[in-house]
Design a protein around this motif. Structure first.
Motif, PDB file in Angstrom:
ATOM      1  N   SER A 110       0.832  -1.215   0.000  1.00 35.30           N
ATOM      2  CA  SER A 110       0.000   0.000   0.000  1.00 35.30           C
ATOM      3  C   SER A 110       0.859   1.255   0.000  1.00 35.30           C
ATOM      4  O   SER A 110       0.498   2.255  -0.620  1.00 35.30           O
ATOM      5  N   LEU A 111       2.007   1.195   0.678  1.00 40.99           N
ATOM      6  CA  LEU A 111       2.911   2.356   0.700  1.00 40.99           C
ATOM      7  C   LEU A 111       3.495   2.615  -0.693  1.00 40.99           C
ATOM      8  O   LEU A 111       3.689   3.773  -1.088  1.00 40.99           O
ATOM      9  N   VAL A 112       3.771   1.533  -1.428  1.00 42.35           N
ATOM     10  CA  VAL A 112       4.243   1.681  -2.808  1.00 42.35           C
ATOM     11  C   VAL A 112       3.165   2.340  -3.660  1.00 42.35           C
ATOM     12  O   VAL A 112       3.448   3.233  -4.472  1.00 42.35           O
ATOM     13  N   MET A 113       1.920   1.918  -3.457  1.00 49.32           N
ATOM     14  CA  MET A 113       0.809   2.499  -4.204  1.00 49.32           C
ATOM     15  C   MET A 113       0.623   3.974  -3.849  1.00 49.32           C
ATOM     16  O   MET A 113       0.277   4.791  -4.706  1.00 49.32           O
ATOM     17  N   LEU A 114       0.866   4.317  -2.587  1.00 46.92           N
ATOM     18  CA  LEU A 114       0.739   5.715  -2.161  1.00 46.92           C
ATOM     19  C   LEU A 114       1.785   6.607  -2.821  1.00 46.92           C
ATOM     20  O   LEU A 114       1.610   7.824  -2.910  1.00 46.92           O
ATOM     21  N   SER A 143       2.548   6.462  -5.872  1.00 43.58           N
ATOM     22  CA  SER A 143       2.181   6.657  -7.270  1.00 43.58           C
ATOM     23  C   SER A 143       1.584   8.041  -7.503  1.00 43.58           C
ATOM     24  O   SER A 143       0.922   8.604  -6.628  1.00 43.58           O
ATOM     25  N   GLU A 144       1.811   8.570  -8.681  1.00 46.98           N
ATOM     26  CA  GLU A 144       1.228   9.858  -9.051  1.00 46.98           C
ATOM     27  C   GLU A 144      -0.181   9.698  -9.604  1.00 46.98           C
ATOM     28  O   GLU A 144      -0.868  10.690  -9.856  1.00 46.98           O
ATOM     29  N   THR A 145      -0.606   8.448  -9.765  1.00 48.15           N
ATOM     30  CA  THR A 145      -1.960   8.180 -10.255  1.00 48.15           C
ATOM     31  C   THR A 145      -2.951   8.268  -9.093  1.00 48.15           C
ATOM     32  O   THR A 145      -2.808   7.524  -8.111  1.00 48.15           O
ATOM     33  N   PRO A 146      -3.928   9.147  -9.162  1.00 49.05           N
ATOM     34  CA  PRO A 146      -4.873   9.334  -8.049  1.00 49.05           C
ATOM     35  C   PRO A 146      -5.583   8.048  -7.623  1.00 49.05           C
ATOM     36  O   PRO A 146      -5.765   7.806  -6.427  1.00 49.05           O
ATOM     37  N   ILE A 147      -5.970   7.222  -8.589  1.00 45.37           N
ATOM     38  CA  ILE A 147      -6.690   5.989  -8.258  1.00 45.37           C
ATOM     39  C   ILE A 147      -5.809   5.072  -7.413  1.00 45.37           C
ATOM     40  O   ILE A 147      -6.258   4.503  -6.410  1.00 45.37           O
ATOM     41  N   LEU A 148      -4.544   4.925  -7.804  1.00 45.50           N
ATOM     42  CA  LEU A 148      -3.621   4.084  -7.043  1.00 45.50           C
ATOM     43  C   LEU A 148      -3.357   4.664  -5.661  1.00 45.50           C
ATOM     44  O   LEU A 148      -3.228   3.919  -4.685  1.00 45.50           O
ATOM     45  N   PHE A 149      -3.287   5.991  -5.574  1.00 48.90           N
ATOM     46  CA  PHE A 149      -3.045   6.646  -4.288  1.00 48.90           C
ATOM     47  C   PHE A 149      -4.183   6.350  -3.319  1.00 48.90           C
ATOM     48  O   PHE A 149      -3.942   5.931  -2.173  1.00 48.90           O
ATOM     49  N   TYR A 150      -5.415   6.537  -3.746  1.00 44.44           N
ATOM     50  CA  TYR A 150      -6.553   6.320  -2.859  1.00 44.44           C
ATOM     51  C   TYR A 150      -6.756   4.829  -2.563  1.00 44.44           C
ATOM     52  O   TYR A 150      -7.199   4.462  -1.470  1.00 44.44           O
ATOM     53  N   ALA A 151      -6.405   3.982  -3.522  1.00 43.71           N
ATOM     54  CA  ALA A 151      -6.448   2.540  -3.267  1.00 43.71           C
ATOM     55  C   ALA A 151      -5.411   2.176  -2.209  1.00 43.71           C
ATOM     56  O   ALA A 151      -5.666   1.339  -1.334  1.00 43.71           O
ATOM     57  N   GLY A 152      -4.249   2.825  -2.276  1.00 45.23           N
ATOM     58  CA  GLY A 152      -3.203   2.602  -1.282  1.00 45.23           C
ATOM     59  C   GLY A 152      -3.643   3.011   0.110  1.00 45.23           C
ATOM     60  O   GLY A 152      -3.348   2.320   1.099  1.00 45.23           O
ATOM     61  N   VAL A 153      -4.355   4.133   0.206  1.00 43.66           N
ATOM     62  CA  VAL A 153      -4.884   4.586   1.501  1.00 43.66           C
ATOM     63  C   VAL A 153      -5.840   3.548   2.082  1.00 43.66           C
ATOM     64  O   VAL A 153      -5.756   3.192   3.261  1.00 43.66           O
ATOM     65  N   THR A 154      -6.743   3.064   1.241  1.00 43.19           N
ATOM     66  CA  THR A 154      -7.734   2.074   1.686  1.00 43.19           C
ATOM     67  C   THR A 154      -7.047   0.791   2.158  1.00 43.19           C
ATOM     68  O   THR A 154      -7.403   0.237   3.216  1.00 43.19           O
ATOM     69  N   ILE A 155      -6.079   0.322   1.389  1.00 39.87           N
ATOM     70  CA  ILE A 155      -5.382  -0.921   1.747  1.00 39.87           C
ATOM     71  C   ILE A 155      -4.564  -0.735   3.013  1.00 39.87           C
ATOM     72  O   ILE A 155      -4.513  -1.627   3.879  1.00 39.87           O
ATOM     73  N   LEU A 156      -3.923   0.419   3.161  1.00 48.89           N
ATOM     74  CA  LEU A 156      -3.120   0.694   4.357  1.00 48.89           C
ATOM     75  C   LEU A 156      -3.979   0.666   5.608  1.00 48.89           C
ATOM     76  O   LEU A 156      -3.636  -0.010   6.597  1.00 48.89           O
ATOM     77  N   LEU A 157      -5.100   1.373   5.586  1.00 49.85           N
ATOM     78  CA  LEU A 157      -5.999   1.399   6.743  1.00 49.85           C
ATOM     79  C   LEU A 157      -6.563   0.010   7.025  1.00 49.85           C
ATOM     80  O   LEU A 157      -6.663  -0.404   8.187  1.00 49.85           O
ATOM     81  N   SER A 158      -6.908  -0.716   5.966  1.00 50.50           N
ATOM     82  CA  SER A 158      -7.450  -2.059   6.131  1.00 50.50           C
ATOM     83  C   SER A 158      -6.421  -3.003   6.745  1.00 50.50           C
ATOM     84  O   SER A 158      -6.758  -3.828   7.610  1.00 50.50           O
ATOM     85  N   ALA A 159      -5.170  -2.879   6.317  1.00 50.31           N
ATOM     86  CA  ALA A 159      -4.108  -3.746   6.842  1.00 50.31           C
ATOM     87  C   ALA A 159      -3.905  -3.515   8.336  1.00 50.31           C
ATOM     88  O   ALA A 159      -3.707  -4.467   9.107  1.00 50.31           O
ATOM     89  N   ILE A 160      -3.964  -2.259   8.753  1.00 59.14           N
ATOM     90  CA  ILE A 160      -3.799  -1.940  10.174  1.00 59.14           C
ATOM     91  C   ILE A 160      -4.968  -2.498  10.986  1.00 59.14           C
ATOM     92  O   ILE A 160      -4.779  -3.088  12.055  1.00 59.14           O
ATOM     93  N   ILE A 161      -6.182  -2.308  10.473  1.00 58.61           N
ATOM     94  CA  ILE A 161      -7.377  -2.799  11.169  1.00 58.61           C
ATOM     95  C   ILE A 161      -7.355  -4.319  11.287  1.00 58.61           C
ATOM     96  O   ILE A 161      -7.608  -4.890  12.360  1.00 58.61           O
ATOM     97  N   ILE A 162      -7.042  -4.991  10.177  1.00 60.45           N
ATOM     98  CA  ILE A 162      -7.046  -6.461  10.157  1.00 60.45           C
ATOM     99  C   ILE A 162      -5.977  -7.019  11.087  1.00 60.45           C
ATOM    100  O   ILE A 162      -6.206  -8.032  11.770  1.00 60.45           O
ATOM    101  N   THR A 163      -4.832  -6.369  11.139  1.00 60.08           N
ATOM    102  CA  THR A 163      -3.759  -6.830  12.023  1.00 60.08           C
ATOM    103  C   THR A 163      -4.211  -6.817  13.476  1.00 60.08           C
ATOM    104  O   THR A 163      -4.004  -7.783  14.227  1.00 60.08           O
ATOM    105  N   GLY A 164      -4.844  -5.725  13.897  1.00 59.34           N
ATOM    106  CA  GLY A 164      -5.327  -5.624  15.269  1.00 59.34           C
ATOM    107  C   GLY A 164      -6.403  -6.645  15.564  1.00 59.34           C
ATOM    108  O   GLY A 164      -6.386  -7.309  16.608  1.00 59.34           O
TER     109      GLY A 164
END
Length: 223
Positions: A30-34, A36-57
């Motif tokens: 997700s950090l790699v996606m963040l 990216s200069e592509t807006p879609i990849l950036f926002y997808a990276g945000v979603t995946i990052l938050l999801s990864a943190i939530i799922i880990t907990g």
């Protein structure tokens, strides 16, 4: 920390090492996606990052706390020469320790992206810290509910509610003028609004941990 507590901590970590490794890869991706200069990849990276943190907990609390009650592992553990306070300490060390390592890696990686990518405003750093601190506070709340209630159902309910509340929190925080006006700039401003958020979140974390130890310390049996 005595030998039994250390054994319980290492047992919980080893039990989850494979899924945690997968979540770590997901978070790093997700950090790699963040970046990216592509807006879609950036926002997808945000979603995946938050999801990864939530799922880990959620993974840690469910597998090391509530499942031990439903799978009848807890009676065996409490038959050992260990008190509820010591049991709680082992669970807090394992869960909070693992989550903090993952959380710090994601926070550090996020700061590298924010300050290292010219297309990402540096002002987002303050909002990012506030958001991730809120996720740490939510994790401590979930851990507290899991340990105190020993209920799989109640823990799932709290996880679900806090996930919904997180989305609301994101929009609510961004609506404050002291936060919003600096998010799209290159100025990292720790004003009174931002500092108040951080202090409140830290107090929430401390309160959850203290309450957990106090209530667990008063338990006399595990029936």
């Amino acid at each position: 920390m005595n030998h039994i507590i250390k054994t319980l901590v290492f047992k919980d970590i080893q039990l989850n090492r494979l899924p945690l490794f997968i979540y770590l890869l997901l978070g790093l991706s997700s950090l790699v996606m963040l970046s990216s200069e592509t807006p879609i990849l950036f926002y997808a990276g945000v979603t995946i990052l938050l999801s990864a943190i939530i799922i880990t907990g959620a993974q840690m609390v469910i597998t090391t706390v509530t499942n031990e009650r439903t799978d009848q592992v807890m009676p065996f553990i409490m038959s050992l020469p260990i008190s509820f306070r010591q049991y709680t300490h082992a669970k807090v060390c394992a869960n909070l320790g693992v989550f903090l390592v993952f959380w710090l890696l994601m926070l550090g990686g996020l700061m590298v992206v924010i300050f290292g990518q010219p297309q990402v405003p540096d002002g987002l750093a303050v909002y990012a810290v506030i958001l991730l601190l809120e996720m740490l506070a939510v994790f401590c709340l979930v851990l507290a509910v899991g340990l105190i209630s020993e209920s799989h159902a109640w823990t799932i309910v709290v996880i679900s509610l806090t996930n919904v509340a997180l989305s609301i929190f994101m929009f609510w925080t961004a609506s404050f003028e002291g936060i919003q006006q600096h998010m799209q700039t290159d100025a990292v401003v720790w004003n009174q609004t931002a500092v108040t958020f951080v202090i409140t979140e830290v107090l929430m974390i401390v309160a959850c941990l203290i309450l957990t130890y106090v209530i667990q310390g008063r338990k006399k049996d595990f029936v």
